[in-house]
Design a protein around this motif. Sequence first.
Motif, short mmCIF file in Angstrom:
data_model
loop_
_atom_site.label_atom_id
_atom_site.label_comp_id
_atom_site.label_asym_id
_atom_site.label_seq_id
_atom_site.Cartn_x
_atom_site.Cartn_y
_atom_site.Cartn_z
N ILE A 19 0.82 -1.20 0.00
CA ILE A 19 0.00 0.00 0.00
C ILE A 19 0.86 1.25 0.00
CG2 ILE A 19 -1.64 1.34 1.39
CD1 ILE A 19 -2.85 -1.33 2.30
N LEU A 20 1.88 1.28 0.85
CA LEU A 20 2.75 2.45 0.95
C LEU A 20 3.54 2.67 -0.34
CD1 LEU A 20 3.96 1.95 4.61
CD2 LEU A 20 2.48 3.78 3.77
N ALA A 21 4.00 1.60 -0.95
CA ALA A 21 4.73 1.73 -2.21
C ALA A 21 3.84 2.30 -3.30
CB ALA A 21 5.29 0.38 -2.64
N ASN A 22 2.59 1.83 -3.37
CA ASN A 22 1.66 2.34 -4.37
C ASN A 22 1.34 3.81 -4.12
OD1 ASN A 22 1.54 -0.15 -5.63
ND2 ASN A 22 -0.34 -0.78 -4.60
N LEU A 23 1.17 4.18 -2.85
CA LEU A 23 0.88 5.57 -2.53
C LEU A 23 2.06 6.48 -2.82
CD1 LEU A 23 -1.18 5.48 0.79
CD2 LEU A 23 -1.93 6.28 -1.45
N ALA A 24 3.27 5.98 -2.58
CA ALA A 24 4.46 6.78 -2.86
C ALA A 24 4.52 7.14 -4.34
CB ALA A 24 5.71 6.02 -2.44
N THR A 25 4.20 6.18 -5.19
CA THR A 25 4.19 6.43 -6.62
C THR A 25 3.11 7.43 -7.00
OG1 THR A 25 5.01 4.20 -7.06
CG2 THR A 25 3.97 5.35 -8.88
N ALA A 26 1.92 7.25 -6.42
CA ALA A 26 0.78 8.11 -6.77
C ALA A 26 0.97 9.54 -6.31
CB ALA A 26 -0.49 7.53 -6.16
#
Length: 397
Positions: free
Chosen positions: A378-385
């Motif tokens: 989740i955190l990795a996806n949010l970092a990208t977004a």
Amino acid sequence: MTIQYPNPTSPLAGADDIRARAAAAAAVARLHAEAVDRDGRFPAEAIEALKTGRLLGVGIPIALGGEGASVEALAEVAYVLGKACSSTAMIFAMHQTKVACLVRHGQGAAWIEGAMRRIAGEQLLMASSTTEGQGGGNVRSSAAAVEVDGDSVALDRAATVISYGAQADGIVTVARRASEAAASDQVLCVFFREDYTLETVSGWETLGMRGTCSAGFRLRAKGSPEQVLPARYGEIHGRTMTPVSHILWSSAWAGIAAAAVERAQAFTRVAARGAGGQMPPGAVHYARAVSSLRQARALIAQAIDRYEAAAPESLDALDAQTALTMLKVEVSELALAATNGALRANGLAGYRQDGDFSIGRQLRDLLSAPVMIHNDRILANLATATLMAPVAASLRA
């Protein structure tokens, strides 16, 4: 023990009425929670109590046979159940998330409306199937595709996990829109027990949440095209699946943590009385556990307010997506911290598996929270977004 179930006095039950029925179901769940955990078995008695209390269809609109309960009311039920039996609470949360998707994105579609009437009328339990193959918790990518053949559709899906799949009355599952579609071009499908077969491919021998019976299955389903929701799954995922699941999961986790904190409070009071009013050494950990639980409850309340006040399309905004997605990360960590604090407050009495002050079951159950759709993913996806989004220039920006 005889449980009395309050009956709704009107088609639209009030929050107090729903809480009373939830408390009655939780009393049943509590009686069997230890056996459910010890034996790794489905909490059949508790789910039957939810059906008796007509809580499985409570979120369905009145016009379709339900009670029109809000997400806040559903979250309160999940919290109450979490204090009694973790597995029962999580099953309720997953079922209601799927129902919420049908409610928000299926109204106006005759077959889906009929399915909602059936869920409310017969109090059917709907399982969730969102993970498959090697994708793990990446629910925005599907390998199996819906195959259309004239007036029928078929789906053959290797599901890594279908929580309580063997015990459910139906399954709500994601799939690729068609065999030529991209993995992220998904749809949501609804199948009842008569529409599919399940072949067990893996078991469920875990530290905690043992009663969710989240085994792996090969799902082979066949139905009509109307059993595929018309909305794009990307819209369903962002506007309903993610926010509702994170609110209800978090509420269940907070309830589990509350049960642990209550045991720590009871132990600390007994220890203080035994020491002539002097607080035991672990009291500082009890205070921290209380603080962590308060923070978790406050975050959930904020998320509920935001979700229920928002127009569906506004949930597509990055700020809304970030806040509702991060709710799962933050509450999973806070609930675990509260429970670990309760364990340290109780010391050996909390570490023991027997006795009134044991924290073992709650701690094991909550260890699942950070890895259920892994927080790191989740955190990795949010970092990208959020990488290109501006950083706030002021406190209220």
